[in-house]
Motif scaffolding. Structure first.
Motif, PDB file in Angstrom:
ATOM      1  N   MET A   1       0.841  -1.177   0.000  1.00  0.00           N
ATOM      2  CA  MET A   1       0.000   0.000   0.000  1.00  0.00           C
ATOM      3  C   MET A   1       0.885   1.238   0.000  1.00  0.00           C
ATOM      4  SD  MET A   1      -3.221   1.428   2.039  1.00  0.00           S
ATOM      5  CE  MET A   1      -4.134   0.295   1.107  1.00  0.00           C
ATOM      6  N   GLN A   2       0.532   2.192  -0.831  1.00  0.00           N
ATOM      7  CA  GLN A   2       1.230   3.483  -0.910  1.00  0.00           C
ATOM      8  C   GLN A   2       0.413   4.509  -0.152  1.00  0.00           C
ATOM      9  OE1 GLN A   2       4.205   4.232  -2.297  1.00  0.00           O
ATOM     10  NE2 GLN A   2       3.987   6.371  -1.718  1.00  0.00           N
ATOM     11  N   THR A   3       1.070   5.334   0.630  1.00  0.00           N
ATOM     12  CA  THR A   3       0.402   6.391   1.379  1.00  0.00           C
ATOM     13  C   THR A   3       0.907   7.746   0.885  1.00  0.00           C
ATOM     14  OG1 THR A   3       0.274   4.969   3.324  1.00  0.00           O
ATOM     15  CG2 THR A   3       0.011   7.335   3.695  1.00  0.00           C
ATOM     16  N   TYR A   4      -0.010   8.668   0.700  1.00  0.00           N
ATOM     17  CA  TYR A   4       0.323  10.023   0.299  1.00  0.00           C
ATOM     18  C   TYR A   4      -0.098  10.955   1.422  1.00  0.00           C
ATOM     19  CZ  TYR A   4       0.828   7.915  -4.247  1.00  0.00           C
ATOM     20  OH  TYR A   4       1.220   7.116  -5.280  1.00  0.00           O
ATOM     21  N   GLU A   5       0.695  11.968   1.686  1.00  0.00           N
ATOM     22  CA  GLU A   5       0.378  12.918   2.736  1.00  0.00           C
ATOM     23  C   GLU A   5       0.482  14.336   2.206  1.00  0.00           C
ATOM     24  OE1 GLU A   5       2.628  12.324   6.307  1.00  0.00           O
ATOM     25  OE2 GLU A   5       2.268  10.167   6.289  1.00  0.00           O
ATOM     26  N   CYS A  66      -1.377  12.427 -15.001  1.00  0.00           N
ATOM     27  CA  CYS A  66      -1.370  10.969 -14.858  1.00  0.00           C
ATOM     28  C   CYS A  66      -1.460  10.307 -16.236  1.00  0.00           C
ATOM     29  CB  CYS A  66      -2.527  10.534 -13.974  1.00  0.00           C
ATOM     30  SG  CYS A  66      -2.537   8.780 -13.560  1.00  0.00           S
TER      31      CYS A  66
END
Length: 154
Positions: A1-5, A66
């Motif tokens: 899982m990738q997390t963006y903040e 994108c």
């Protein structure tokens, strides 16, 4: 899982906070650690600053970026040499009761320069594959269409 903040900082307190509707500005900054600050406002139709990015600008730009990144990836795999790419996407929106709005569609209109000898059929077909993998396109609930234009690099 990738997390963006991200960090959103409201900058529109004119001294009264939200004491009443006209007391505050609809401005904020986007602060992502290690990246340049982005000054934002809401849409000018809603009293925003037209010189700043608004959420609709950001969404449409993210969708276009994108698509571009996947296009370049697939082009490199297919041997289609892209030398320049730019897009002027257009989003259509509607306003509902009470000012609630939503984007109803977007059209990406990239102009893509390719090297002489490129397989133009393959260059065009790449667009049809992108919507299946582009994170942003897969996340929106409105139709996204494409109207690419190709140019041969001299």
């Amino acid at each position: 899982m990738q997390t963006y903040e991200s960090r959103i900082i409201w900058t529109g307190n004119s001294g009264e906070g939200t004491a009443h509707y006209r007391a505050y500005a609809r401005t904020w900054d986007i602060a992502v650690p290690g990246k340049p600050l982005v000054h934002c406002s809401n849409d000018p139709l809603m009293g925003g600053d037209p010189s700043r990015m608004n959420p609709e600008d950001l969404l449409l730009s993210a969708l276009s970026a994108c698509h571009m990144l996947w296009y370049l990836h697939y082009a490199s795999e297919a041997g289609v040499v892209v030398t320049h790419y730019e897009d002027t996407p257009v989003g259509e929106a509607e306003l509902g009761p009470g000012g609630a709005g939503r984007l109803t569609s977007a059209q990406l209109r990239p102009v893509i320069w390719v090297a002489l000898g490129a397989d133009m059929g393959e260059a065009a077909a790449i667009h049809d594959r992108i919507h299946k993998v582009c994170f942003i396109a897969r996340s929106v609930n409105f139709p996204v269409t494409y109207a690419p234009e190709f140019r041969i690099e001299d």
